[in-house]
Design a protein around this motif. Structure first.
Motif, mmCIF file in Angstrom:
data_model
loop_
_atom_site.group_PDB
_atom_site.id
_atom_site.type_symbol
_atom_site.label_atom_id
_atom_site.label_comp_id
_atom_site.label_asym_id
_atom_site.label_seq_id
_atom_site.Cartn_x
_atom_site.Cartn_y
_atom_site.Cartn_z
ATOM 1 N N ALA A 1 -15.699 -12.391 11.789
ATOM 2 C CA ALA A 1 -15.676 -11.078 12.438
ATOM 3 C C ALA A 1 -14.392 -10.331 12.093
ATOM 4 O O ALA A 1 -14.402 -9.121 11.814
ATOM 5 C CB ALA A 1 -15.816 -11.231 13.952
ATOM 6 N N ASP B 1 -13.389 -6.450 10.361
ATOM 7 C CA ASP B 1 -12.899 -5.579 11.427
ATOM 8 C C ASP B 1 -12.369 -4.277 10.840
ATOM 9 O O ASP B 1 -11.184 -3.971 10.889
ATOM 10 C CB ASP B 1 -11.804 -6.295 12.223
ATOM 11 C CG ASP B 1 -11.385 -5.521 13.463
ATOM 12 O OD1 ASP B 1 -12.149 -4.632 13.894
ATOM 13 O OD2 ASP B 1 -10.292 -5.803 13.998
ATOM 14 N N LEU C 1 -16.511 -7.038 17.620
ATOM 15 C CA LEU C 1 -17.730 -7.381 16.883
ATOM 16 C C LEU C 1 -18.331 -6.199 16.125
ATOM 17 O O LEU C 1 -19.248 -6.384 15.318
ATOM 18 C CB LEU C 1 -18.788 -7.932 17.847
ATOM 19 C CG LEU C 1 -18.497 -9.277 18.517
ATOM 20 C CD1 LEU C 1 -19.606 -9.604 19.514
ATOM 21 C CD2 LEU C 1 -18.359 -10.388 17.474
ATOM 22 N N HIS C 2 -17.833 -4.998 16.365
ATOM 23 C CA HIS C 2 -18.496 -3.802 15.860
ATOM 24 C C HIS C 2 -18.653 -3.812 14.341
ATOM 25 O O HIS C 2 -19.740 -3.541 13.812
ATOM 26 C CB HIS C 2 -17.731 -2.549 16.297
ATOM 27 C CG HIS C 2 -18.450 -1.280 16.009
ATOM 28 N ND1 HIS C 2 -19.735 -1.027 16.431
ATOM 29 C CD2 HIS C 2 -18.056 -0.161 15.324
ATOM 30 C CE1 HIS C 2 -20.115 0.177 16.041
ATOM 31 N NE2 HIS C 2 -19.118 0.721 15.365
ATOM 32 N N LEU D 1 -18.598 -6.389 12.248
ATOM 33 C CA LEU D 1 -19.509 -7.467 11.853
ATOM 34 C C LEU D 1 -20.961 -7.066 12.058
ATOM 35 O O LEU D 1 -21.830 -7.378 11.238
ATOM 36 C CB LEU D 1 -19.194 -8.722 12.676
ATOM 37 C CG LEU D 1 -20.095 -9.940 12.433
ATOM 38 C CD1 LEU D 1 -19.884 -10.506 11.039
ATOM 39 C CD2 LEU D 1 -19.841 -11.015 13.488
ATOM 40 N N LEU D 2 -21.243 -6.352 13.153
ATOM 41 C CA LEU D 2 -22.624 -6.043 13.505
ATOM 42 C C LEU D 2 -23.142 -4.760 12.864
ATOM 43 O O LEU D 2 -24.349 -4.507 12.912
ATOM 44 C CB LEU D 2 -22.762 -5.949 15.029
ATOM 45 C CG LEU D 2 -22.397 -7.216 15.811
ATOM 46 C CD1 LEU D 2 -22.675 -7.017 17.288
ATOM 47 C CD2 LEU D 2 -23.140 -8.435 15.269
ATOM 48 N N LEU E 1 -21.997 -15.942 23.331
ATOM 49 C CA LEU E 1 -22.225 -14.502 23.174
ATOM 50 C C LEU E 1 -23.694 -14.175 23.415
ATOM 51 O O LEU E 1 -24.369 -13.620 22.556
ATOM 52 C CB LEU E 1 -21.816 -14.047 21.752
ATOM 53 C CG LEU E 1 -20.366 -14.286 21.341
ATOM 54 C CD1 LEU E 1 -20.189 -13.971 19.856
ATOM 55 C CD2 LEU E 1 -19.420 -13.435 22.177
ATOM 56 N N HIS F 1 -25.240 -10.878 22.470
ATOM 57 C CA HIS F 1 -25.154 -10.498 21.056
ATOM 58 C C HIS F 1 -25.640 -11.609 20.132
ATOM 59 O O HIS F 1 -25.485 -11.508 18.912
ATOM 60 C CB HIS F 1 -23.708 -10.166 20.682
ATOM 61 C CG HIS F 1 -23.073 -9.111 21.522
ATOM 62 N ND1 HIS F 1 -23.285 -7.762 21.308
ATOM 63 C CD2 HIS F 1 -22.223 -9.206 22.575
ATOM 64 C CE1 HIS F 1 -22.587 -7.065 22.193
ATOM 65 N NE2 HIS F 1 -21.941 -7.918 22.975
ATOM 66 N N VAL G 1 -25.363 -11.455 16.103
ATOM 67 C CA VAL G 1 -24.248 -12.184 15.498
ATOM 68 C C VAL G 1 -24.768 -13.225 14.512
ATOM 69 O O VAL G 1 -24.236 -13.370 13.402
ATOM 70 C CB VAL G 1 -23.378 -12.842 16.582
ATOM 71 C CG1 VAL G 1 -22.422 -13.871 15.970
ATOM 72 C CG2 VAL G 1 -22.586 -11.781 17.338
#
Length: 206
Positions: free
Chosen positions: A46, A50, A69-70, A72-73, A185, A188, A192
């Motif tokens: 992650a 970033d 996490l933004h 990564l997702l 998590l 998510h 994830v």
């Protein structure tokens, strides 16, 4: 041959439990990791992604977990610093060490060595390379080393088995990570897990 993830220090990380790792060392990814080690791997992947996504990927959440996490997702092209490390298990001599700018998502370059152009490099400092020479695969630790460099030759069949084993290790890691994400998590977990698979280029084909 092992899939390894480059690790950096994260002493102030508090979003989920992580293991103790030496900064700028490598974590071997496989199906035998502890939950804390899986947490370390997820944190590092992650962190590798970033970045501030483009506007079309939506606004960044304001909560600490969502913010972390933004990337990564939402990022379309993910990166996981590391690669496939090759070590002579008898002498402990490393013949391929993932270098700077190399990532686990490029592991299929090994297939290019076996069945494509017959050559691939794996980052720099060191500049490890693999090349196919007939029915052999030659591994060089640092192709640009001034004082020579360790070299080992494997049969194509040996190299193919090593790559398949390392790929299975990655798959086993993803299995652990899916279980870990459900526990740590849950909101998510699916996203994830899918992102981790993309980060190491093992996402299911459509």
């Amino acid at each position: 041959m092992q899939p390894v993830l480059e690790i950096s220090a994260a002493d102030d990380f508090v979003l989920w439990p992580i293991g103790e790792q030496e900064s700028y060392g490598y974590l071997v990814l496989n199906g035998e990791l502890t939950p804390a080690e899986v947490g370390t791997a997820v944190m590092r992947i992650a962190d590798c992604n970033d970045f501030e996504p483009e506007e079309e990927h939506g606004p960044c959440p304001t909560d600490p977990l969502g913010t972390f996490l933004h990337g990564l997702l939402t990022m379309p092209d993910l990166f996981a610093a590391g690669g496939f490390r090759v070590t002579d298990t008898t002498t402990r001599t490393v013949f391929v060490e993932p270098g700077c700018c190399n990532g686990l998502e490029t592991w299929r370059d090994w297939l290019e060595v076996l069945d494509g152009t017959g050559y691939s490099s794996f980052g720099h400092d060191p500049s490890s390379v693999a090349e196919r020479v007939g029915e052999l695969v030659r591994l060089t630790f640092d192709a640009y080393g001034t004082d020579g460099s360790p070299v080992i030759e494997l049969s194509v069949d040996q190299a193919r088995r090593l790559v398949a084993g390392a790929q299975q290790d990655l798959q086993d890691f993803l299995g652990l990570a899916a279980i870990w994400a459900e526990q740590h998590l849950p909101a998510h977990a699916a996203a994830v897990t899918a992102a981790l698979a993309r980060a190491v280029d093992l996402a299911p084909t459509q």
